[in-house]
Design an enzyme around this catalytic site. Structure first.
Site, PDB file in Angstrom:
ATOM      1  N   CYS A  33       0.812  -1.197   0.000  1.00 42.49           N
ATOM      2  CA  CYS A  33       0.000   0.000   0.000  1.00 42.49           C
ATOM      3  C   CYS A  33       0.853   1.259   0.000  1.00 42.49           C
ATOM      4  O   CYS A  33       2.074   1.213  -0.068  1.00 42.49           O
ATOM      5  CB  CYS A  33      -0.887   0.013   1.245  1.00 42.49           C
TER       6      CYS A  33
ATOM      7  N   ASP B 292      -3.043  -9.502   7.571  1.00 39.26           N
ATOM      8  CA  ASP B 292      -1.845  -9.406   8.394  1.00 39.26           C
ATOM      9  C   ASP B 292      -1.787  -8.068   9.128  1.00 39.26           C
ATOM     10  O   ASP B 292      -1.121  -7.942  10.153  1.00 39.26           O
ATOM     11  CB  ASP B 292      -0.579  -9.626   7.562  1.00 39.26           C
TER      12      ASP B 292
END
Length: 633
Positions: A2, A127
């Protein structure tokens, strides 16, 4: 995988959300799949953006006049947990901890199981939530648990502080700017500039280092007052005390060579560790591919990956007009041996030349060459691949570069300078061998191999600035004066710190993320690095064979032609292009650079006449960078 961004008001509250949106939108390539925001003053409130998938909160645009103490922005590339439950910024169930996270934690399932046994519950399969709860349970010690690549920020309402962290090797970037009033941070330099809260100016010290080593040595960048959080470090800012704490949580494991290991045991250790590393990096909820150059490292990784995932796509880059740069034949032979799902893409120079400005913007700082990673990432995109394995790290760990091979010569020259007279007979290809004898320390020797310009040359070029980089490598990366087992180990140490941590990670991350691709690096798994440092040097460079022990592993999997061909590396024919396809672009930009009067123009002319393509391109890329990032003359 990201893009993260944030603004922290240190002393007061003020409207920051419009600036935060600008930062976040500048990273849309890093995360085209989702968008999210957090603002905090007395309470933490999430907001949506134009691209938010699940809009269950107000739009961030409604807050432009609202004052805040802190703001987080997020762009998501969905890799693990494709549901809306993985949306960020993410909070824990008690809403006391908020996180923006960029990266992958490959062992998150094991950590999740441990946390569940301790009573923690989870609402997602991501995660990110594991990282958040691990921090909640273990504080900064959570970093010891993680196997992966990451850069993240956590707002801890309990301690009233923000916790930043970066992975051990520096695979994922994190830049920040601190002034008297604010902290700005982001996954890219450009995001900080796009906040409009920072005015970009040249950092002359960083630019000097950029010319010397092809990259400003981290934490330095070429932008004034923008720095990188160092690999294997965390940073804390406390709102109450207004203080910063920065600490290193991991170090490259020098002095761990196990001299009792046999050659066979060493091969088995490396192979087992590599299998584990690759297996971790195949874990994704989207398709994973592999770059396979035809060289030893990426080809070995691709074949092992195919054993674990038989349908994995392997991709090779070829050049239509430059056979000397191709490793296609070797890749094809290996692909046939294992019946791989193999795709070859041939390119023409114009495909790179047409994107020169885009590569400059993506790179964010000047660079003395063109990177093939830009084209590789584009190829993955065209094949609808979101995650790719890459072979970076093998040369650094096992001695694949010339700098390792000539260690013995340098050591002998240090003992006896009279050997210089016999060098042409012993080593006919060594240029300026007499210089090697002048380097007294291993970091000076290392710097000799990873430099484009000398300080003395830069002193003439940089008319109003003068810096010394003689001890920069040791001061930056070995301030505690750690003692090495041997010089080979020292070179590996500095390669991971400088060449990988400052240079290679930046090019790979920037160019893969430019195409919304996640690059994964099995050879830079920290457990694999720890294994590699256990292997005695005598097995890495044996009988003048470089990377000997890794080749012993590789020969089980790859074509013999991959092992026998001379090292080519992932190169582009810049020298040829400067004289042909890039000729007009080069000289137009050199002239524009001269008009700025920031360098000694007579020295610029000498560099151009000298026909050293790396030095010429360093000047060209500097002009392109200035034009894109430093608006004022």
């Amino acid at each position: 995988m990201c893009g993260i961004a944030g603004i922290i008001n240190i002393n007061t509250t003020s409207p920051i959300s419009s600036h935060l949106v600008s930062m976040t939108k500048s990273m849309i390539n890093r995360g085209p799949d989702d968008e999210g925001y957090l603002l905090f003053n007395d309470t933490s409130i999430p907001y949506s953006g134009d691209d938010t998938l699940y809009k269950n909160c107000d739009h961030i645009n409604s807050t432009f006049s609202k004052s805040s103490k802190l703001g987080f922005g997020f762009r998501q590339l969905k890799i693990i947990d494709l549901s809306n439950n993985s949306h960020q910024p993410m909070c824990d169930l008690d809403r006391k901890y908020w996180i923006v996270f960029n990266g992958e934690i490959y062992n998150f399932k094991e950590i999740r199981s441990e946390l569940q046994s301790l009573g923690y519950t989870f609402f997602s399969d991501s995660d990110t939530e594991v990282v958040l709860n691990a921090y909640k349970k273990w504080g900064d010690k959570c970093l010891d648990k993680f196997n992966g690549m990451f850069a993240f920020a956590i707002f801890d309402k309990v301690k009233n502080e923000v916790f930043f962290a970066r992975d051990r090797v520096g695979i994922k970037p994190l830049y920040y700017h601190i002034n008297q009033d604010q902290i700005l941070f982001g996954s890219t330099i450009k995001s900080i500039i796009d906040s409009k809260l920072y005015t970009p100016k040249i950092n002359w010290k960083g630019l000097w280092q950029n010319f010397r080593f092809s990259i400003a040595q981290r934490p330095e960048t070429c932008l004034e007052n923008i720095v990188a959080l160092e690999p294997a470090h965390y940073l804390k800012f406390n709102f109450d005390s207004k203080t910063f704490i920065k600490k290193q949580y991991w170090e490259i494991p020098i002095n761990t060579q196990n001299f009792s290991l046999t050659e066979k045991q060493s091969v088995n250790l490396i192979e087992e560790s590599l299998y584990n590393s690759i297996k971790y990096r195949l874990n994704a909820d989207v398709e994973v591919g592999s770059f396979m150059s035809g060289g030893i490292d990426s080809t070995t990784i691709s074949v092992i990956a195919s054993k674990l995932n038989p349908n994995i796509k392997t991709m090779t880059l070829g050049f239509n007009d430059f056979e000397d740069y191709n490793e296609v034949e070797q890749a094809i032979e290996t692909a046939k041996l294992h019946n791989l799902n193999h795709k070859i893409t041939y390119i023409h120079p114009t495909e790179i030349i047409q994107n020169i400005n885009e590569t400059t913007v993506a790179y964010e700082e000047p660079y003395h060459h063109l990177s093939a990673n830009f084209i590789l990432a584009r190829i993955a995109k065209e094949n609808n691949i979101k995650v790719v394995l890459n072979g970076l790290g093998g040369d650094e760990l096992f001695g694949g570069y010339d700098v390792y091979k000539k260690l013995n010569l340098w050591e002998n020259l240090k003992k006896n300078k009279k050997l210089i007279k016999s060098i042409p007979k012993i080593h006919p290809k060594i240029n300026k061998a007499h210089q090697l004898s002048n380097y007294k320390t291993i970091d000076e020797y290392y710097s000799h191999y990873y430099t484009t310009y000398k300080d003395s040359s830069l002193k003439k070029l940089f008319t109003d600035h003068n810096y010394s980089t003689k001890n920069l490598i040791s001061n930056n990366f070995n301030p505690k004066n750690l003692q090495f087992t041997d010089n080979f180990e020292a070179i590996s140490f500095y390669n991971l710190k400088s060449y990988i941590g400052s240079h290679q990670m930046r090019t790979l991350d920037q160019f893969t993320m430019n195409f919304s691709i996640e690059g994964r690096l099995p050879l830079l798994d920290h457990k694999f690095i720890e294994t590699a440092f256990k292997i005695p040097t005598k097995y890495k460079l044996k009988n003048n064979s470089q990377k000997y022990i890794f080749k012993e592993v590789a020969k089980k999997y790859i074509s013999p032609s991959c092992l026998s061909m001379s090292k080519k590396g992932l190169r582009l024919p810049l020298e040829h292009w400067i004289k042909s396809d890039l000729y007009d672009l080069v000289y137009d930009n050199i002239n524009q650079l001269k008009n700025r009067n920031i360098f000694n123009n007579s020295e610029v002319d000498k560099i151009v006449k000298g026909k050293d393509e790396m030095k010429i391109w360093q000047l060209v890329s500097t002009e392109l960078w200035l034009n894109n990032y430093i608006k004022q003359k």
